[in-house]
Structures are given as C-alpha cells and as structure tokens.
Design a protein around this motif. Structure first.
Motif, PDB file in Angstrom:
ATOM      1  N   VAL A  26     -11.659  37.825  52.396  1.00  0.00           N
ATOM      2  CA  VAL A  26     -10.291  38.346  52.576  1.00  0.00           C
ATOM      3  C   VAL A  26     -10.543  39.141  54.121  1.00  0.00           C
ATOM      4  N   HIS A  27     -11.473  39.729  54.253  1.00  0.00           N
ATOM      5  CA  HIS A  27     -11.865  40.537  55.363  1.00  0.00           C
ATOM      6  C   HIS A  27     -11.623  39.588  56.597  1.00  0.00           C
ATOM      7  N   ARG A  28     -12.379  38.240  56.748  1.00  0.00           N
ATOM      8  CA  ARG A  28     -12.267  37.267  57.437  1.00  0.00           C
ATOM      9  C   ARG A  28     -10.786  36.799  57.707  1.00  0.00           C
ATOM     10  N   ALA A  29     -10.079  36.793  56.494  1.00  0.00           N
ATOM     11  CA  ALA A  29      -8.679  36.005  56.673  1.00  0.00           C
ATOM     12  C   ALA A  29      -7.723  37.294  57.432  1.00  0.00           C
ATOM     13  N   VAL A  30      -7.949  38.671  57.150  1.00  0.00           N
ATOM     14  CA  VAL A  30      -7.463  39.628  57.708  1.00  0.00           C
ATOM     15  C   VAL A  30      -7.738  39.639  59.349  1.00  0.00           C
ATOM     16  N   GLY A  31      -8.807  39.343  59.692  1.00  0.00           N
ATOM     17  CA  GLY A  31      -9.176  39.189  61.149  1.00  0.00           C
ATOM     18  C   GLY A  31      -8.472  37.972  61.742  1.00  0.00           C
ATOM     19  N   GLU A  32      -8.403  36.927  61.119  1.00  0.00           N
ATOM     20  CA  GLU A  32      -7.722  35.793  61.717  1.00  0.00           C
ATOM     21  C   GLU A  32      -6.360  35.769  61.819  1.00  0.00           C
ATOM     22  N   LEU A  33      -5.748  36.379  60.783  1.00  0.00           N
ATOM     23  CA  LEU A  33      -4.441  36.827  60.709  1.00  0.00           C
ATOM     24  C   LEU A  33      -3.962  37.457  61.792  1.00  0.00           C
ATOM     25  N   LEU A  34      -4.764  38.783  61.946  1.00  0.00           N
ATOM     26  CA  LEU A  34      -4.440  39.551  62.982  1.00  0.00           C
ATOM     27  C   LEU A  34      -4.539  39.038  64.561  1.00  0.00           C
ATOM     28  N   ALA A  35      -5.248  38.229  64.412  1.00  0.00           N
ATOM     29  CA  ALA A  35      -5.765  37.461  66.067  1.00  0.00           C
ATOM     30  C   ALA A  35      -4.593  36.642  66.126  1.00  0.00           C
ATOM     31  N   GLU A  36      -3.906  36.100  65.216  1.00  0.00           N
ATOM     32  CA  GLU A  36      -2.459  35.154  65.748  1.00  0.00           C
ATOM     33  C   GLU A  36      -1.663  35.986  66.172  1.00  0.00           C
ATOM     34  N   GLN A  37      -1.227  35.765  67.413  1.00  0.00           N
ATOM     35  CA  GLN A  37      -0.046  36.158  67.965  1.00  0.00           C
ATOM     36  C   GLN A  37       1.115  35.686  67.656  1.00  0.00           C
ATOM     37  N   GLY A  38       1.981  36.675  67.049  1.00  0.00           N
ATOM     38  CA  GLY A  38       3.178  36.029  66.568  1.00  0.00           C
ATOM     39  C   GLY A  38       3.482  35.238  65.185  1.00  0.00           C
ATOM     40  N   GLY A  39       2.135  35.636  64.440  1.00  0.00           N
ATOM     41  CA  GLY A  39       2.090  35.069  62.999  1.00  0.00           C
ATOM     42  C   GLY A  39       2.746  35.763  62.052  1.00  0.00           C
ATOM     43  N   GLU A  40       2.767  35.382  60.754  1.00  0.00           N
ATOM     44  CA  GLU A  40       3.417  35.929  59.747  1.00  0.00           C
ATOM     45  C   GLU A  40       3.131  37.267  59.588  1.00  0.00           C
ATOM     46  N   PRO A  41       4.091  38.098  58.920  1.00  0.00           N
ATOM     47  CA  PRO A  41       3.722  39.627  58.669  1.00  0.00           C
ATOM     48  C   PRO A  41       2.535  39.751  57.864  1.00  0.00           C
ATOM     49  N   LEU A  42       1.604  40.722  58.051  1.00  0.00           N
ATOM     50  CA  LEU A  42       0.419  40.839  57.082  1.00  0.00           C
ATOM     51  C   LEU A  42       0.885  41.411  55.758  1.00  0.00           C
ATOM     52  N   THR A  43       0.866  40.390  54.682  1.00  0.00           N
ATOM     53  CA  THR A  43       1.221  40.840  53.280  1.00  0.00           C
ATOM     54  C   THR A  43      -0.054  40.572  52.574  1.00  0.00           C
ATOM     55  N   ILE A  44      -0.190  40.891  51.347  1.00  0.00           N
ATOM     56  CA  ILE A  44      -1.161  40.544  50.146  1.00  0.00           C
ATOM     57  C   ILE A  44      -0.834  39.146  50.159  1.00  0.00           C
ATOM     58  N   PRO A  45       0.252  38.479  49.753  1.00  0.00           N
ATOM     59  CA  PRO A  45      -0.033  37.172  49.527  1.00  0.00           C
ATOM     60  C   PRO A  45      -0.412  36.458  50.601  1.00  0.00           C
ATOM     61  N   VAL A  46       0.075  36.598  51.692  1.00  0.00           N
ATOM     62  CA  VAL A  46      -0.373  35.792  52.962  1.00  0.00           C
ATOM     63  C   VAL A  46      -1.917  35.968  53.292  1.00  0.00           C
ATOM     64  N   VAL A  47      -2.475  37.144  53.021  1.00  0.00           N
ATOM     65  CA  VAL A  47      -3.962  37.363  53.247  1.00  0.00           C
ATOM     66  C   VAL A  47      -4.641  36.607  52.035  1.00  0.00           C
ATOM     67  N   ALA A  48      -4.092  36.742  50.809  1.00  0.00           N
ATOM     68  CA  ALA A  48      -4.798  35.693  49.751  1.00  0.00           C
ATOM     69  C   ALA A  48      -4.778  34.466  50.219  1.00  0.00           C
ATOM     70  N   ALA A  49      -3.520  33.863  50.273  1.00  0.00           N
ATOM     71  CA  ALA A  49      -3.486  32.418  50.651  1.00  0.00           C
ATOM     72  C   ALA A  49      -4.350  31.910  51.856  1.00  0.00           C
ATOM     73  N   HIS A  50      -4.333  33.029  52.665  1.00  0.00           N
ATOM     74  CA  HIS A  50      -5.545  32.564  53.883  1.00  0.00           C
ATOM     75  C   HIS A  50      -6.884  32.591  53.433  1.00  0.00           C
ATOM     76  N   ALA A  51      -7.200  33.449  52.594  1.00  0.00           N
ATOM     77  CA  ALA A  51      -8.548  33.862  52.273  1.00  0.00           C
ATOM     78  C   ALA A  51      -9.026  32.919  50.969  1.00  0.00           C
ATOM     79  N   GLY A  52      -7.932  31.996  50.358  1.00  0.00           N
ATOM     80  CA  GLY A  52      -8.459  31.224  49.486  1.00  0.00           C
ATOM     81  C   GLY A  52      -8.591  31.968  48.008  1.00  0.00           C
ATOM     82  N   VAL A  53      -7.935  33.125  47.832  1.00  0.00           N
ATOM     83  CA  VAL A  53      -8.068  33.665  46.352  1.00  0.00           C
ATOM     84  C   VAL A  53      -6.544  33.902  45.791  1.00  0.00           C
ATOM     85  N   HIS A  54      -6.408  34.385  44.696  1.00  0.00           N
ATOM     86  CA  HIS A  54      -5.324  34.503  44.006  1.00  0.00           C
ATOM     87  C   HIS A  54      -4.906  35.973  44.698  1.00  0.00           C
TER      88      HIS A  54
END
Length: 190
Positions: A26-54
């Motif tokens: 989850v920490h890694r997913a947050v870092g990767e999502l924040l590094a993406e310029q113009g990506g999706e808004p950071l939400t729990i479902p988006v982070v979870a999907a990116h991290a591969g967890v429910h």
C-alpha cells in the motif's frame, strides 16, 4: 498427534508477515500513484487496486486517505536526513537546511508532502515535520552542551522549517543553497 498445548502460540503480530507485506504494498502504491502526474484522484479504492489488495483491508487499517497519507509520510520521513555534526551550530544548520531543501524538492517527496497536508491537515503537517523538529532540537541541545546559547526550537522552526516548507509546498520559487544559508544567517546573526 499434536495436543493443543504443543501447538504454536498465535498471539502477537508476525513481523514480516501478511500485515507487513500489505503495508509495504500500500505504501508503494501511494508513492507510485502520487508520482503519476495527472493520474486519478487518490482514493482508498484506487490505492487498494494499485496495491493488489481489497479496499476493505485498506479501510480497516487506515480508515481514510488522510490517515493513510499520514502513515506513509511518518514512515517516509523517519530518519531519512542525518543530523549533521560539523562542530558548529551554524555549520550544522547550514548543512541541515541544504539537505532538507534537496529532500523537499525531490520528485518523490514533494507530492507526498503536498498530498498529506492537503488530505490530513494538521495531523498530516505534523507527520511531515515532527521528525524535522526533533532533528533541530538535537542540534540545538548538542550546541548547548558545548556551552553556547542557542535559539529555542520554536524560533528555529519558525526561521528554518517554516520558510523551507512554505516555499516548497506553496510556491514555485527555488530552494537554492544561497537562500537556505540566508535563513540560517537570519536565525544566527553574528
């Protein structure tokens, strides 16, 4: 056949177990999502999907995006800058301010600081600065032990941390070495 008395105990946490793997993912997913310029808004479902967890796993552990970002920031900013010991408070603070300026402008750090402060408010700001204040206090206490009079931690925070964070987070002005030295000069006039 095993008896209940001979079974291993299941109390306590398992260091490096499932919980640690989920936290790291989850920490890694947050870092990767924040590094993406113009990506999706950071939400729990988006982070979870990116991290591969429910998503319920993330909600259960952190509760909100603000709490998640606070945990990521606290983990990220713990011990990442070494407290310098140049032999003088001025030298220590100049090196420290320069190192902190470089860290704050790092493309992985700045988005995390901005998102954490934006989503978690005062708690997020504390997660981004608490370790820094402890580092300042360590330098000031070391100089006091040398027999010198030093500014208070509050004054050093106002003179160094506040302008560094303000300029990094809220402006596009550069955090140059010359500028960081002037902060120290204002804090420690000759």
């Amino acid at each position: 056949m095993s008896t209940p008395a001979s079974l291993p105990s299941r109390t306590g946490s398992r260091p490096g177990g499932r919980s640690a793997r989920i936290r790291a993912a989850v920490h890694r997913a947050v870092g990767e999502l924040l590094a993406e310029q113009g990506g999706e808004p950071l939400t729990i479902p988006v982070v979870a999907a990116h991290a591969g967890v429910h998503a319920t796993t993330v909600y259960r552990r952190w509760g909100s995006v603000g709490e998640l970002l606070t945990d990521v920031a606290t983990s990220r900013f713990s011990g990442d800058i070494v407290v310098p010991d140049t032999g003088s408070l001025r030298g220590d603070l100049e090196r420290y301010a320069s190192d902190l300026a470089r860290d704050l402008t790092d493309p992985d750090t700045l988005p995390l600081v901005r998102a954490t402060i934006g989503a978690a408010g005062e708690q997020g700001a504390s997660a981004c600065t608490a370790e820094r204040q402890q580092q300042l206090q360590a330098m000031l206490e070391r100089d006091q032990a040398r027999g010198h009079h030093t500014p208070t931690v509050e004054h050093a925070t106002d003179a160094l941390l506040a302008p560094l964070y303000y300029r990094a987070v809220f402006t596009d002005q550069p955090l140059t070495p010359d500028w960081t030295r002037t902060l120290v000069t204002h804090l420690l006039p000759d």
